[in-house]
Design a protein around this motif. Sequence first.
Motif, PDB file in Angstrom:
ATOM      1  N   VAL A  76     -32.464 -59.393  32.948  1.00  0.00           N
ATOM      2  CA  VAL A  76     -33.166 -58.450  33.943  1.00  0.00           C
ATOM      3  C   VAL A  76     -33.621 -57.646  33.202  1.00  0.00           C
ATOM      4  CG1 VAL A  76     -33.317 -57.449  36.141  1.00  0.00           C
ATOM      5  CG2 VAL A  76     -31.925 -59.690  36.011  1.00  0.00           C
ATOM      6  N   LEU A  77     -34.942 -57.123  32.967  1.00  0.00           N
ATOM      7  CA  LEU A  77     -35.447 -56.027  32.482  1.00  0.00           C
ATOM      8  C   LEU A  77     -35.574 -54.718  33.352  1.00  0.00           C
ATOM      9  CD1 LEU A  77     -38.682 -57.527  30.751  1.00  0.00           C
ATOM     10  CD2 LEU A  77     -36.514 -57.108  29.726  1.00  0.00           C
ATOM     11  N   THR A  78     -35.778 -55.174  34.726  1.00  0.00           N
ATOM     12  CA  THR A  78     -35.822 -53.990  35.681  1.00  0.00           C
ATOM     13  C   THR A  78     -35.976 -54.659  37.289  1.00  0.00           C
ATOM     14  OG1 THR A  78     -36.654 -51.923  36.483  1.00  0.00           O
ATOM     15  CG2 THR A  78     -38.275 -53.572  35.993  1.00  0.00           C
ATOM     16  N   ALA A 123     -48.605 -50.557  32.072  1.00  0.00           N
ATOM     17  CA  ALA A 123     -49.567 -49.937  31.244  1.00  0.00           C
ATOM     18  C   ALA A 123     -49.748 -48.330  31.321  1.00  0.00           C
ATOM     19  CB  ALA A 123     -50.820 -50.804  31.523  1.00  0.00           C
ATOM     20  N   LEU A 124     -49.613 -48.077  32.677  1.00  0.00           N
ATOM     21  CA  LEU A 124     -49.834 -46.427  32.981  1.00  0.00           C
ATOM     22  C   LEU A 124     -48.565 -45.859  32.263  1.00  0.00           C
ATOM     23  CD1 LEU A 124     -51.050 -46.384  36.701  1.00  0.00           C
ATOM     24  CD2 LEU A 124     -52.316 -45.582  34.521  1.00  0.00           C
ATOM     25  N   ALA A 125     -47.364 -46.366  32.462  1.00  0.00           N
ATOM     26  CA  ALA A 125     -46.340 -45.663  31.616  1.00  0.00           C
ATOM     27  C   ALA A 125     -46.271 -45.719  30.291  1.00  0.00           C
ATOM     28  CB  ALA A 125     -45.086 -46.584  32.231  1.00  0.00           C
ATOM     29  N   HIS A 126     -46.663 -46.807  29.903  1.00  0.00           N
ATOM     30  CA  HIS A 126     -46.898 -46.658  28.092  1.00  0.00           C
ATOM     31  C   HIS A 126     -47.934 -45.873  27.669  1.00  0.00           C
ATOM     32  CE1 HIS A 126     -43.971 -49.649  26.781  1.00  0.00           C
ATOM     33  NE2 HIS A 126     -44.442 -50.776  27.725  1.00  0.00           N
ATOM     34  N   ALA A 127     -49.012 -45.577  28.714  1.00  0.00           N
ATOM     35  CA  ALA A 127     -50.095 -44.667  28.112  1.00  0.00           C
ATOM     36  C   ALA A 127     -49.920 -43.174  28.296  1.00  0.00           C
ATOM     37  CB  ALA A 127     -51.283 -44.943  29.043  1.00  0.00           C
ATOM     38  N   GLN A 128     -48.622 -42.898  28.557  1.00  0.00           N
ATOM     39  CA  GLN A 128     -48.190 -41.388  28.760  1.00  0.00           C
ATOM     40  C   GLN A 128     -47.905 -40.965  27.214  1.00  0.00           C
ATOM     41  OE1 GLN A 128     -44.906 -41.407  31.474  1.00  0.00           O
ATOM     42  NE2 GLN A 128     -46.340 -40.296  32.893  1.00  0.00           N
ATOM     43  N   ARG A 146     -40.487 -50.141  30.714  1.00  0.00           N
ATOM     44  CA  ARG A 146     -40.929 -49.783  29.561  1.00  0.00           C
ATOM     45  C   ARG A 146     -40.008 -49.412  28.367  1.00  0.00           C
ATOM     46  NH1 ARG A 146     -43.556 -43.559  29.838  1.00  0.00           N
ATOM     47  NH2 ARG A 146     -41.111 -43.292  30.089  1.00  0.00           N
ATOM     48  N   THR A 147     -38.733 -48.839  28.612  1.00  0.00           N
ATOM     49  CA  THR A 147     -37.745 -48.764  27.458  1.00  0.00           C
ATOM     50  C   THR A 147     -37.342 -50.122  27.121  1.00  0.00           C
ATOM     51  OG1 THR A 147     -36.920 -46.858  28.657  1.00  0.00           O
ATOM     52  CG2 THR A 147     -35.427 -47.973  27.253  1.00  0.00           C
ATOM     53  N   SER A 148     -37.085 -51.205  28.249  1.00  0.00           N
ATOM     54  CA  SER A 148     -36.827 -52.392  27.658  1.00  0.00           C
ATOM     55  C   SER A 148     -37.912 -53.047  26.835  1.00  0.00           C
ATOM     56  CB  SER A 148     -36.456 -53.479  28.963  1.00  0.00           C
ATOM     57  OG  SER A 148     -35.406 -52.891  29.857  1.00  0.00           O
ATOM     58  N   VAL A 149     -39.228 -52.807  26.763  1.00  0.00           N
ATOM     59  CA  VAL A 149     -40.024 -53.130  25.954  1.00  0.00           C
ATOM     60  C   VAL A 149     -40.184 -52.731  24.561  1.00  0.00           C
ATOM     61  CG1 VAL A 149     -42.585 -53.567  25.715  1.00  0.00           C
ATOM     62  CG2 VAL A 149     -41.635 -54.157  28.177  1.00  0.00           C
ATOM     63  N   LEU A 150     -39.758 -51.358  24.605  1.00  0.00           N
ATOM     64  CA  LEU A 150     -39.932 -50.817  23.414  1.00  0.00           C
ATOM     65  C   LEU A 150     -38.534 -51.206  22.593  1.00  0.00           C
ATOM     66  CD1 LEU A 150     -41.004 -47.048  24.678  1.00  0.00           C
ATOM     67  CD2 LEU A 150     -42.268 -48.882  23.491  1.00  0.00           C
ATOM     68  N   LEU A 151     -37.575 -51.474  23.207  1.00  0.00           N
ATOM     69  CA  LEU A 151     -36.372 -51.920  22.418  1.00  0.00           C
ATOM     70  C   LEU A 151     -36.494 -53.508  22.088  1.00  0.00           C
ATOM     71  CD1 LEU A 151     -33.497 -50.129  24.463  1.00  0.00           C
ATOM     72  CD2 LEU A 151     -34.385 -49.386  22.370  1.00  0.00           C
ATOM     73  N   SER A 152     -37.286 -54.175  22.705  1.00  0.00           N
ATOM     74  CA  SER A 152     -37.528 -55.572  22.309  1.00  0.00           C
ATOM     75  C   SER A 152     -38.428 -55.683  21.186  1.00  0.00           C
ATOM     76  CB  SER A 152     -38.085 -56.525  23.576  1.00  0.00           C
ATOM     77  OG  SER A 152     -37.012 -56.236  24.526  1.00  0.00           O
ATOM     78  N   ALA A 179     -38.206 -47.335  37.992  1.00  0.00           N
ATOM     79  CA  ALA A 179     -37.830 -48.894  37.716  1.00  0.00           C
ATOM     80  C   ALA A 179     -38.799 -49.214  36.454  1.00  0.00           C
ATOM     81  CB  ALA A 179     -37.862 -49.828  38.853  1.00  0.00           C
ATOM     82  N   ILE A 180     -39.946 -48.712  36.580  1.00  0.00           N
ATOM     83  CA  ILE A 180     -40.990 -48.899  35.669  1.00  0.00           C
ATOM     84  C   ILE A 180     -40.651 -48.536  34.380  1.00  0.00           C
ATOM     85  CG2 ILE A 180     -43.629 -48.560  35.030  1.00  0.00           C
ATOM     86  CD1 ILE A 180     -43.412 -50.793  36.917  1.00  0.00           C
TER      87      ILE A 180
END
Length: 288
Positions: A41-43, A110-115, A76-82, A71-72
């Motif tokens: 579960v990513l989030t 996408a908005l979270a990553h765009a930061q 985002r953190t889960s994606v970056l670590l994958s 939660a978003i």
Amino acid sequence: IILIALVVGLFFGVIVALLLERLDNTLKSADDVEGKLGQPVLTMLPLLSGKAAKSVGKHYLSEPKSVFSEAIRTARTSVLLSAIDTPNKTLLVTSSVPNEGKTIFAINLALAHAQTKKVLLIDADMRRPSLVKQLSLDKEKPCLSSVVSGAAGLAECLQAVGGSSLHVITSGPVPPNPLELILSHRFKEVLKHCAAAYEIIVIDSPPVQLVSDAVVLSTMATGVLFIVKADSTPYQMVRRGLHALQGADAPLFGVVLNQLDFKKADRYYGAYTGYTQYDDAGYYTKPT
């Protein structure tokens, strides 16, 4: 007689409750996802209501301190670590069936990553596009089908989201042959060009169970995020969708459990006690 009737009534009540619980085949918690689907579960995203539900498309921008936004950030953190060694990531967001919240999740992720990164959001759901409405974009602007068909250049199709550095390519009018466009060599070239220009690409795709677009797109992605609506989608259906992606050797990052009622889950399972500090008026938005 009254005492016996009370005991018998309670006994049958417990039996009925256990039977209903047994017959319920939806996913209600992270343990359900991991146990029944065998996926991490990513989030877990909360169920929004009231004003928050009306602006959910840009909720990450409007309510950055909410439980939803946190939660978003977890996703985002889960994606970056994958696939941590892959500098430029192409993320595919899909689900089993419509109305599970995949588009809303794709937008907010996408908005979270765009930061912190250069991000492009692509609406590849050319059968039922919704990014234009959710983000209030220009529907007359050249779109994904335009650039794939060669009718417009990539730069002409880019739209900016106000209050963010995020760029978006909308799907545009529904073409007569969406799958053929996705399978085309031109589509792969466009995606390859975007991957070279952006650090993160988030693709919103159609559901897996209805059409094969998502399965085809998954072969072009560095990671797939599968959205499941809590207390709604039968886990057997979710499992079939995951098997379809696995059959295409899709790089599954994990499952996002969406629209989970934390209050209800806490009342029945006691697993989300930390979220009950929020009152009804400010739930998921501001602590009391």
